[in-house]
Design a protein around this motif. Structure first.
Motif, PDB file in Angstrom:
ATOM      1  N   ARG A   1      -1.017 -10.609   6.056  1.00 55.16           N
ATOM      2  CA  ARG A   1      -2.209 -11.144   6.724  1.00 55.16           C
ATOM      3  C   ARG A   1      -1.987 -12.622   6.982  1.00 55.16           C
TER       4      ARG A   1
ATOM      5  N   TYR B   1       0.860  -1.169   0.000  1.00 58.21           N
ATOM      6  CA  TYR B   1       0.000   0.000   0.000  1.00 58.21           C
ATOM      7  C   TYR B   1       0.899   1.223   0.000  1.00 58.21           C
TER       8      TYR B   1
ATOM      9  N   ASN C   1       1.959  -5.053   3.941  1.00 58.48           N
ATOM     10  CA  ASN C   1       0.937  -5.663   4.810  1.00 58.48           C
ATOM     11  C   ASN C   1       1.004  -7.167   4.693  1.00 58.48           C
TER      12      ASN C   1
ATOM     13  N   TYR D   1       3.988   0.897   2.197  1.00 57.98           N
ATOM     14  CA  TYR D   1       3.842   0.039   3.364  1.00 57.98           C
ATOM     15  C   TYR D   1       3.554  -1.395   2.933  1.00 57.98           C
TER      16      TYR D   1
ATOM     17  N   ASP E   1      -2.931  -9.402  11.409  1.00 62.51           N
ATOM     18  CA  ASP E   1      -2.743  -8.483  10.300  1.00 62.51           C
ATOM     19  C   ASP E   1      -1.642  -7.523  10.717  1.00 62.51           C
ATOM     20  N   TYR E   2      -0.559  -7.485   9.954  1.00 61.46           N
ATOM     21  CA  TYR E   2       0.623  -6.749  10.376  1.00 61.46           C
ATOM     22  C   TYR E   2       1.099  -5.798   9.281  1.00 61.46           C
ATOM     23  N   TRP E   3       1.631  -4.658   9.735  1.00 64.43           N
ATOM     24  CA  TRP E   3       2.154  -3.633   8.832  1.00 64.43           C
ATOM     25  C   TRP E   3       3.623  -3.376   9.120  1.00 64.43           C
TER      26      TRP E   3
ATOM     27  N   THR F   1      -1.629  -6.712  -4.292  1.00 60.44           N
ATOM     28  CA  THR F   1      -1.641  -7.806  -3.328  1.00 60.44           C
ATOM     29  C   THR F   1      -1.411  -9.122  -4.050  1.00 60.44           C
TER      30      THR F   1
END
Length: 117
Positions: free
Chosen positions: A98, A37, A96, A94, A105-107, A50
């Motif tokens: 999942r 993102y 991401n 960023y 859910d991690y960033w 994605t």
């Protein structure tokens, strides 16, 4: 705990390329979707691309045919190859991740991409 770390950002001129990498580490048994993102100054965060664990990909219209997302499941790593970069691609990118197991859910912390002459 899961950590997500991006790398590969930088300053490039219009028309040049960059490759972003994102590695997830920690307690990970299964990852569902990994993605990129971006957020430009004064704008909302938006989806770039994605890739699911099936290999299915999804791209924003603005980057189709220029960006390619891929992943290495053995390394829990996702990549974003960005070609023909434009000034409007300038943003913080960023990563991401999942997780299916354990669920989460991690960033990442973000990596700056600047396209300017």
């Amino acid at each position: 705990q899961v950590q997500v770390v991006e790398s590969g950002g930088g300053l490039v001129q219009p028309g040049e390329s960059l490759r972003l990498s994102c590695a997830a580490s920690g307690t990970i048994f299964s990852i569902s979707v990994m993605g990129w993102y971006r957020q430009a100054p004064g704008k909302q965060r938006e989806l770039v691309a994605t890739i699911a664990n099936t290999g299915r990909t999804n791209y924003a219209d603005s980057v189709k045919a220029r960006f390619t997302i891929s992943r290495d499941n053995t390394k829990n790593t996702v990549y974003l190859q960005m070609n023909s970069l434009k000034p409007e691609d300038t943003a913080v990118y960023y990563c991401n991740v999942r997780l299916l197991s354990p669920r989460g859910d991690y960033w990442g912390q973000g990596t700056q991409v600047t396209v300017s002459s």
